[in-house]
Design a protein around this motif. Structure first.
Motif, PDB file in Angstrom:
ATOM      1  N   LEU A  72      70.601  34.620  21.980  1.00 19.03           N
ATOM      2  CA  LEU A  72      70.191  35.899  21.382  1.00 19.03           C
ATOM      3  C   LEU A  72      68.780  36.297  21.811  1.00 19.03           C
ATOM      4  N   LEU A  73      67.872  35.335  21.902  1.00 19.38           N
ATOM      5  CA  LEU A  73      66.489  35.637  22.273  1.00 19.38           C
ATOM      6  C   LEU A  73      66.346  35.988  23.750  1.00 19.38           C
ATOM      7  N   ILE A  74      67.178  35.425  24.594  1.00 17.48           N
ATOM      8  CA  ILE A  74      67.083  35.684  26.046  1.00 17.48           C
ATOM      9  C   ILE A  74      67.800  36.972  26.446  1.00 17.48           C
ATOM     10  N   LEU A  75      68.736  37.435  25.645  1.00 18.29           N
ATOM     11  CA  LEU A  75      69.535  38.621  25.984  1.00 18.29           C
ATOM     12  C   LEU A  75      68.709  39.838  26.420  1.00 18.29           C
ATOM     13  N   PRO A  76      67.617  40.190  25.729  1.00 13.64           N
ATOM     14  CA  PRO A  76      66.840  41.366  26.182  1.00 13.64           C
ATOM     15  C   PRO A  76      66.341  41.227  27.615  1.00 13.64           C
ATOM     16  N   TYR A  77      65.978  40.030  28.034  1.00 13.22           N
ATOM     17  CA  TYR A  77      65.485  39.800  29.392  1.00 13.22           C
ATOM     18  C   TYR A  77      66.619  39.872  30.417  1.00 13.22           C
ATOM     19  N   LEU A  78      67.822  39.537  29.992  1.00 11.27           N
ATOM     20  CA  LEU A  78      68.978  39.608  30.879  1.00 11.27           C
ATOM     21  C   LEU A  78      69.494  41.036  31.037  1.00 11.27           C
ATOM     22  N   LEU A  79      69.363  41.836  29.993  1.00  7.74           N
ATOM     23  CA  LEU A  79      69.973  43.172  29.993  1.00  7.74           C
ATOM     24  C   LEU A  79      69.044  44.282  30.486  1.00  7.74           C
ATOM     25  N   LEU A  80      67.737  44.120  30.308  1.00  7.93           N
ATOM     26  CA  LEU A  80      66.797  45.180  30.689  1.00  7.93           C
ATOM     27  C   LEU A  80      66.377  45.062  32.152  1.00  7.93           C
ATOM     28  N   PRO A  81      65.936  46.189  32.755  1.00  9.55           N
ATOM     29  CA  PRO A  81      65.436  46.154  34.146  1.00  9.55           C
ATOM     30  C   PRO A  81      64.317  45.135  34.324  1.00  9.55           C
ATOM     31  N   ASP A  82      64.157  44.670  35.542  1.00 14.07           N
ATOM     32  CA  ASP A  82      63.297  43.532  35.836  1.00 14.07           C
ATOM     33  C   ASP A  82      61.859  43.695  35.351  1.00 14.07           C
ATOM     34  N   LYS A  83      61.290  44.892  35.483  1.00 17.79           N
ATOM     35  CA  LYS A  83      59.868  45.081  35.155  1.00 17.79           C
ATOM     36  C   LYS A  83      59.619  45.513  33.709  1.00 17.79           C
TER      37      LYS A  83
END
Length: 293
Positions: free
Chosen positions: A217-228
């Motif tokens: 759950l905590l990593i999901l935002p980093y996986l779903l949002l654009p790289d920068k």
């Protein structure tokens, strides 16, 4: 007017009792443990007694609210029957009558109210006899959740500006998270074994599963949002931390009768403080090492 209010109030209470009876019987069909199933059936019988008390006053039959029965049966499937039943009792209290109307009802038939209060006390005693398996491992779940929130929130916050790339942050987070999950589960297993627990593996499983689920759950935002958009991902991750803490503490506050506010602010304070400190460390490390990704 007063008699009409008393009658409507009693009908309301009567329907609540028959609805709770139906919920308890519905839940009992899914419970494998014979002792707990027997307790649920006894509780349903108590609800029938309450219903009969109110019926002796109203002289009418009331049907259960089937949508409410469906909702609480579903909650029991997902979150466990202890949580569902205790939440059901809170629901009944939330929709209960005001003290003025109840006083009117007591004046109308004090013996009825006295019998009803005795029955409620007996029902609470029966509820305390419930022994759901998953709640035996609530300590393991708290261990997994708390460690995951503190370690992963701190690590991801530190990675966010040290690495400045959602892909790299997610990669580092997944490696850290999976490794930490295995470490936590194995440590819990060894700890439980050394304490002489018979179900050490199950205890370790609850810790590991809770930890891994929190990591994802905590990593999901980093996986779903654009790289920068690592700054946005960091904000969403921190909001997720607060939501997870609130949801979990609400669950155990209902299921185990714990204080919600005390545990929520304690866990939230620790997790957010560690995340902010790690964020600053990440900035300092990047600055002093001269790393520019």
């Amino acid at each position: 007017m007063e008699n009409k209010t008393i009658l409507e109030t009693t009908k309301h209470l009567q329907q609540g009792e028959i609805t709770e009876k139906k919920i308890l019987l519905q839940i009992s069909k899914t419970v494998k443990d014979e002792k707990n199933r027997s307790t649920l059936i006894k509780m349903a019988e108590e609800e029938q007694k309450h219903y009969d008390i109110w019926k002796s006053f109203t002289k009418v039959n009331m049907k259960p609210k089937m949508i409410t029965v469906f909702i609480f049966a579903l909650i029991a499937r997902i979150l466990g029957y202890t949580f569902a039943i205790k939440r059901m009792e809170r629901w009944q209290n939330e929709y209960n009558v005001d003290s003025k109307t109840l006083k009117m009802l007591e004046n109308e038939n004090s013996q009825l109210i006295s019998i009803f209060e005795d029955e409620i006390q007996h029902e609470k005693e029966l509820m305390n006899m419930l022994d759901e398996e998953r709640l035996k491992y609530i300590g393991s779940m708290i261990l997994g959740l708390n460690d995951a929130l503190v370690e992963m929130a701190g690590s991801l916050a530190g990675y966010s500006f040290a690495l400045a790339s959602n892909k790299l942050i997610a990669l580092a987070g997944l490696i850290t998270g999976i490794s930490a999950t295995l470490s936590m589960a194995s440590s819990e297993f060894l700890s439980a074994r050394s304490d002489g627990e018979e179900n050490a593996f199950r205890s370790a499983s609850y810790t590991g599963i809770t930890y891994l689920f929190t990591v994802i759950l905590l990593i999901l935002p980093y996986l779903l949002l654009p790289d920068k958009m690592f700054g946005t991902a960091l904000v969403i991750m921190m909001i997720t931390v607060v939501v997870i803490i609130a949801a979990f503490n609400y669950y155990i506050s209902v299921a185990k009768d714990y204080s919600f506010k005390k545990r929520f602010f304690e866990m939230a304070g620790i997790s957010i403080s560690v995340a902010l400190l790690s964020f600053l460390i990440g900035l300092l490390v990047k600055e002093f090492l001269g790393v520019d990704l």
